[in-house]
Design an enzyme around this catalytic site. Sequence first.
Site, short mmCIF file in Angstrom:
data_model
loop_
_atom_site.label_atom_id
_atom_site.label_comp_id
_atom_site.label_asym_id
_atom_site.label_seq_id
_atom_site.Cartn_x
_atom_site.Cartn_y
_atom_site.Cartn_z
N TYR A 75 -1.35 16.78 1.95
CA TYR A 75 -2.25 16.68 0.79
C TYR A 75 -3.37 15.66 1.05
O TYR A 75 -4.54 15.92 0.77
CB TYR A 75 -1.40 16.26 -0.42
CG TYR A 75 -2.09 16.25 -1.76
CD1 TYR A 75 -2.12 17.39 -2.56
CD2 TYR A 75 -2.67 15.09 -2.25
CE1 TYR A 75 -2.71 17.36 -3.82
CE2 TYR A 75 -3.27 15.06 -3.50
CZ TYR A 75 -3.28 16.19 -4.28
OH TYR A 75 -3.87 16.16 -5.53
N LYS B 282 -7.31 16.52 1.12
CA LYS B 282 -8.19 15.90 0.12
C LYS B 282 -9.24 15.01 0.77
O LYS B 282 -10.36 14.89 0.26
CB LYS B 282 -7.35 15.12 -0.90
CG LYS B 282 -6.47 16.01 -1.78
CD LYS B 282 -7.31 16.90 -2.70
CE LYS B 282 -6.48 17.64 -3.72
NZ LYS B 282 -7.30 18.45 -4.64
N1 CAA Z 1 6.69 3.79 0.57
C1 CAA Z 1 7.68 3.46 1.44
N2 CAA Z 1 8.87 4.07 1.48
C2 CAA Z 1 9.08 5.06 0.58
C3 CAA Z 1 8.11 5.45 -0.35
C4 CAA Z 1 6.89 4.76 -0.35
N3 CAA Z 1 5.90 5.06 -1.22
N4 CAA Z 1 8.61 6.46 -1.09
C5 CAA Z 1 9.86 6.73 -0.63
N5 CAA Z 1 10.15 5.84 0.39
C6 CAA Z 1 11.36 5.76 1.15
C7 CAA Z 1 12.59 5.79 0.25
O1 CAA Z 1 12.83 4.50 -0.27
C8 CAA Z 1 13.68 6.26 1.20
O2 CAA Z 1 14.11 5.19 1.99
P1 CAA Z 1 15.66 4.99 2.26
O3 CAA Z 1 16.11 6.24 2.98
O4 CAA Z 1 15.71 3.77 3.12
O5 CAA Z 1 16.29 4.82 0.92
C9 CAA Z 1 12.92 7.19 2.14
O6 CAA Z 1 11.52 6.89 1.97
C10 CAA Z 1 13.13 8.66 1.82
O7 CAA Z 1 12.86 8.82 0.43
P2 CAA Z 1 13.49 10.01 -0.40
O8 CAA Z 1 14.99 10.05 -0.16
O9 CAA Z 1 13.00 9.92 -1.78
O10 CAA Z 1 12.92 11.27 0.36
P3 CAA Z 1 12.74 12.66 -0.26
O11 CAA Z 1 12.60 13.58 0.88
O12 CAA Z 1 13.78 12.96 -1.26
O13 CAA Z 1 11.36 12.53 -1.11
C11 CAA Z 1 9.03 12.21 -1.51
C12 CAA Z 1 10.23 11.89 -0.61
C13 CAA Z 1 8.96 13.72 -1.79
C14 CAA Z 1 7.80 11.83 -0.74
C15 CAA Z 1 9.17 11.45 -2.85
O14 CAA Z 1 9.30 10.06 -2.54
C16 CAA Z 1 7.97 11.64 -3.73
O15 CAA Z 1 7.86 12.60 -4.45
N6 CAA Z 1 7.03 10.68 -3.70
C17 CAA Z 1 5.82 10.76 -4.50
C18 CAA Z 1 4.70 11.29 -3.69
C19 CAA Z 1 3.48 11.28 -4.55
O16 CAA Z 1 2.99 10.26 -5.01
N7 CAA Z 1 2.94 12.46 -4.80
C20 CAA Z 1 1.81 12.57 -5.64
C21 CAA Z 1 1.95 13.81 -6.44
S1 CAA Z 1 0.72 13.91 -7.70
C22 CAA Z 1 -0.68 14.24 -6.89
O17 CAA Z 1 -0.71 14.48 -5.73
C23 CAA Z 1 -1.92 14.24 -7.73
C24 CAA Z 1 -2.91 13.32 -7.19
O18 CAA Z 1 -3.87 13.76 -6.58
C25 CAA Z 1 -2.77 11.88 -7.42
#
Ligand code: CAA
Length: 240
Positions: free
Chosen positions: A147, A151
């Site tokens: 993404y 973008k």
């Molecule tokens: N920074 C550092 N580490 C992070 C992190 C971050 N921002 N987010 C997650 N982690 C870490 C977690 O703590 C985890 O670490 P541990 O294994 O040590 O506990 C590891 O990464 C894996 O995390 P998950 O188990 O949550 O992994 P997942 O595969 O289940 O999901 C993800 C990961 C899908 C990226 C989820 O964290 C997520 O949805 N994040 C949000 C992403 C986001 O902001 N998307 C924006 C959508 S809206 C949009 O896009 C509109 C716009 O234009 C703004």
Amino acid sequence: MSRVALVTGGSRGIGAAISVALKNAGYTVAANYAGNDEAAAKFSAETGIKTYKWSVAEYDACVEGIARVEADLGPVDVLVNNAGITRDAPFHKMTREQWKEVMDTNLSGLFNMTHPLWPGMRERKFGRVISISSINGQKGQFGQANYSAAKAGDIGFTKALAQEGARSGITVNVICPGYIATEMVMAVPEKVRESIISTIPVGRLGEPEDIARCVVFLASDEAGFITGSTLTANGGQYLT
Ligand code: CAA
């Protein structure tokens, strides 16, 4: 005669607010959508805005869809490239499919929509191309290599095309919304979303109308000197 505006992804989320704001500003609006027939029918019934179904990820579908819009409403003066999807995953888990789907819609979608409309805008010596990028194209985001890349590409596309359109009266601009209260952002896990909101200085998610107002301004005659610009609307979350 009112100007014709075409909004991709225009029946839901930020796109729906843009379609309505343009209509309220006097444009004849066509709202494109890709999949959700029910939402599109409801949107049309509520707003009186015509909806047209095709995927911006497919060039031929865009050519055919634009032809339908222009046959109904006349030449498109304002294109809003708003359609976008997420397929979030940490990079080590991201599939080629997740990469490709996001690139096809969020980046190639701009080519697919703008390219067929460009010759007409050049001929008529007027056009507005306004694309919706994202804060995450500016700063990057964990879980969004696909993404954020697409973008960021939208911003480069805008800067290049602005230079080509200028002498033909076409402005090309991009808006970078921050986190806006839409289904896309609500799909982010609640804990992650709460931690994101805590980094927004205004202390809240944006509203779709916050972005729609930017579009109406950039589409106006008064914005004719603004081209190639990146307009940031993110509540102070990221300062460029
Ligand atoms: N920074 C550092 N580490 C992070 C992190 C971050 N921002 N987010 C997650 N982690 C870490 C977690 O703590 C985890 O670490 P541990 O294994 O040590 O506990 C590891 O990464 C894996 O995390 P998950 O188990 O949550 O992994 P997942 O595969 O289940 O999901 C993800 C990961 C899908 C990226 C989820 O964290 C997520 O949805 N994040 C949000 C992403 C986001 O902001 N998307 C924006 C959508 S809206 C949009 O896009 C509109 C716009 O234009 C703004």
